[in-house]
Design an enzyme around this catalytic site. Sequence first.
Site, short mmCIF file in Angstrom:
data_model
loop_
_atom_site.label_atom_id
_atom_site.label_comp_id
_atom_site.label_asym_id
_atom_site.label_seq_id
_atom_site.Cartn_x
_atom_site.Cartn_y
_atom_site.Cartn_z
N LYS A 157 0.86 -1.19 0.00
CA LYS A 157 0.00 0.00 0.00
C LYS A 157 0.89 1.23 0.00
CE LYS A 157 -1.83 2.76 2.88
NZ LYS A 157 -1.80 4.00 2.04
N GLU A 233 8.83 0.82 11.52
CA GLU A 233 9.90 1.83 11.46
C GLU A 233 9.21 3.17 11.43
OE1 GLU A 233 11.71 4.80 10.22
OE2 GLU A 233 12.09 3.78 8.31
N CYS A 269 12.77 10.64 8.44
CA CYS A 269 12.78 10.15 9.82
C CYS A 269 14.15 10.25 10.47
CB CYS A 269 12.30 8.69 9.87
SG CYS A 269 10.56 8.50 9.48
N GLU A 368 8.71 15.63 16.70
CA GLU A 368 9.18 15.48 15.32
C GLU A 368 8.46 16.50 14.44
OE1 GLU A 368 10.20 11.91 12.22
OE2 GLU A 368 8.25 11.84 13.20
#
Length: 468
Positions: A157, A233, A269, A368
């Site tokens: 996906k 992750e 990330c 973040e």
Amino acid sequence: MDIDVVNPADGTVLATVPLTSAAQVASLTAEAERVFRSRVWSGLAPRERAAAMLRLADLMERDAEVLARLDSEDAGKPITEAREGDIPGAIESIRWFAEAADKLAGTAPATAPGVLAYTVREPFGVVAAILPWNYPLAMAAWKIGPALVAGNCLILKPADATPRSVLHVASLALEAGIPPAVLTVATGDGPTTGAALAADPRIGALSFTGSTATGRAILEASARSNLKRASLEMGGKAPHVVMPDALGLGDALIDGITEAAFLTAGQNCTAGSRILVHESIHDEVVERLAAAASALVLGDPADPATQVGPVINVAAADRILAAIDGAVSRGAVAVAGGGEVAVVEGGRYVAPTVLANVDPADPILTTEIFGPVTTVQRFSTREEAIALANAVEYGLQATVWTARLDDALALAGGIEAGTVSVGAYSEGDMTVPFGGWKASGFGGAEKSLAAFHQWTREKAVWIELPAD
């Protein structure tokens, strides 16, 4: 129902793709399960699967410029970044795992006379992967390679914003001779398509790259369905620890920090979003980093000269700018950037931003941001640097800048992260595993031979031989 794929550079609609419903996910899974059990792919010798995967890599190389354009348009990535980094990296991943096809070995433990024991690693059958939008094809290749080489049928996906390069690769897989339903792409969104994959009891393993909040939801759905193996992750807040001798590293220091902070407009990330600098060189590093950030070319991603493109969408830009404004209101100083720049009408472009004098309690130091923003903090001792580096919930990647072996080893050992690089911003090459600690994830490594453990399960065989 369809989903619009929007160009972040100017807001235009590039394409529409289907929203795969839960019922359609169930149908795709059933077909993948049928193909797996037919052994048309899983029953091949490893080197036969490898040959097909190498043909796929060759076709990707043939269409590399097409793939680079698709990722650049969908994700707003500078075309040079996609052309020189992401697409060659994706091709390398497919080739590397293909060449490792016959390296997936079991063990033969020592046993008593008359007993034979051995272990093998076998594919799950039907597996799935949910991809992020920031590295559409590069992240797909990390999952396609080991999942297919191990003999699974994979349902991918892609992110709803960036599906086109993965769709193209799926068509290339058929051209390479990989049977239909071995690699399936299910376009759609997280709440519908992603949730259906996480809940489907016939999917044996699911790998996810994306936000921590979504990862938690996937883990919960996996547990409630069939306890499928979930490999996550997720986010990061990577520190760069700059030791007193780091200026002796020359241009590599500022160049490396700048790349880490602003590659893919900081939408990464492992972005170097926290720069921790020894007090003895703090001011010089801030000055040089500000100059480097201000010199970056912010522009249309289609222009080969562009180094930093737009952020992915309006919501992201508003969130990033609010974080900057909030930090500045609490005393931080934007020594570079600090706001939005008009580049191409319809796109949202945030200037590469360096924040100094940040309040130690400011949420921007722990949240973040996922944008072109980095902060600079002072430290006075190695122990303080380690404490600052670990003062977040994430643990994906960190970088240490020093030429001293004692500092390098102490910091690499003390920082809580899945990857610590020294003297360079790096996640390592294909031989090195990549994965997170803490809220950055768990469940398996990407890259390296360790990646096969995400996509296979171990079986022990114990044979007691009849006595003479």
